[in-house]
Design a protein around this motif. Structure first.
Motif, short mmCIF file in Angstrom:
data_model
loop_
_atom_site.label_atom_id
_atom_site.label_comp_id
_atom_site.label_asym_id
_atom_site.label_seq_id
_atom_site.Cartn_x
_atom_site.Cartn_y
_atom_site.Cartn_z
N SER A 1 0.83 -1.20 0.00
CA SER A 1 0.00 0.00 0.00
C SER A 1 0.87 1.26 0.00
O SER A 1 0.60 2.21 -0.75
CB SER A 1 -0.92 -0.02 1.22
OG SER A 1 -1.66 1.16 1.30
N SER B 1 1.23 4.11 -2.98
CA SER B 1 1.07 5.53 -2.69
C SER B 1 2.28 6.33 -3.18
O SER B 1 2.13 7.40 -3.79
CB SER B 1 0.87 5.73 -1.19
OG SER B 1 0.86 7.10 -0.87
N LYS C 1 2.31 9.25 -6.07
CA LYS C 1 2.83 10.59 -5.83
C LYS C 1 3.95 10.95 -6.79
O LYS C 1 4.05 12.10 -7.23
CB LYS C 1 3.28 10.70 -4.37
CG LYS C 1 2.08 10.67 -3.41
CD LYS C 1 2.50 10.55 -1.99
CE LYS C 1 3.06 11.87 -1.54
NZ LYS C 1 3.46 11.88 -0.14
#
Length: 152
Positions: free
Chosen positions: A59, A63, A67
């Motif tokens: 996870s 992320s 980004k």
């Protein structure tokens, strides 16, 4: 046709880039910690712990990738390449005080990325070594097979 970004919009994009780099520094520090924890779990052969841990680590990685993609898009919106060379070009165009500060942040982030990659490679080598041991135990070659009955 894409409208040129206004001065305020450009300033906001640059602020967003800097904030994103700061957040990624925190994210990669967390990832390094998770990678070290993953190694501990692998060494202890804690499969249940690894299963839960890997969900959290995946996870975080997702992320961080999202980004990075967002950062690339912001760089492109500012007229730079959407990669590390674009970030360096942006840094070179900033005023000296800002440029020095952002360059330090960027270098810090790149160092954390390199360290995380190295730890991940070491974890991968440990996993391969463990798999080889298991394969040798489960599928011994004829040369290495120990038939304890023949030793009587």
């Amino acid at each position: 046709m894409v409208k040129p970004a206004g001065q305020n919009n450009k300033r906001e994009l640059v602020k967003g880039l800097v904030l994103g780099v700061r957040q990624d520094i925190d994210g990669y520090r967390q990832l390094k910690s998770l990678l070290n924890r993953q190694r501990e779990l692998m060494q202890r052969r804690d499969n249940q712990g690894l299963n839960e841990h890997n969900k959290l680590q995946s996870s975080l990685c997702n992320s961080l990738m999202t980004k990075a993609s967002d950062r690339g898009q912001m760089l492109q919106d500012l007229g730079f390449a959407g990669n590390a060379s674009g970030m360096l070009a942006l840094i070179a165009r900033l005023p000296k005080a800002s440029s020095d500060q952002v360059a330090t942040l960027w270098d810090n982030l790149l160092g954390l990325v390199r360290e995380s990659k190295q730890i991940n490679e070491e974890n991968g080598k440990l996993l391969v070594a463990q798999q080889e041991v298991i394969n040798q135990l489960l599928n011994p070659s004829n040369e290495l097979a120990n038939d304890y009955g023949d030793l009587r």
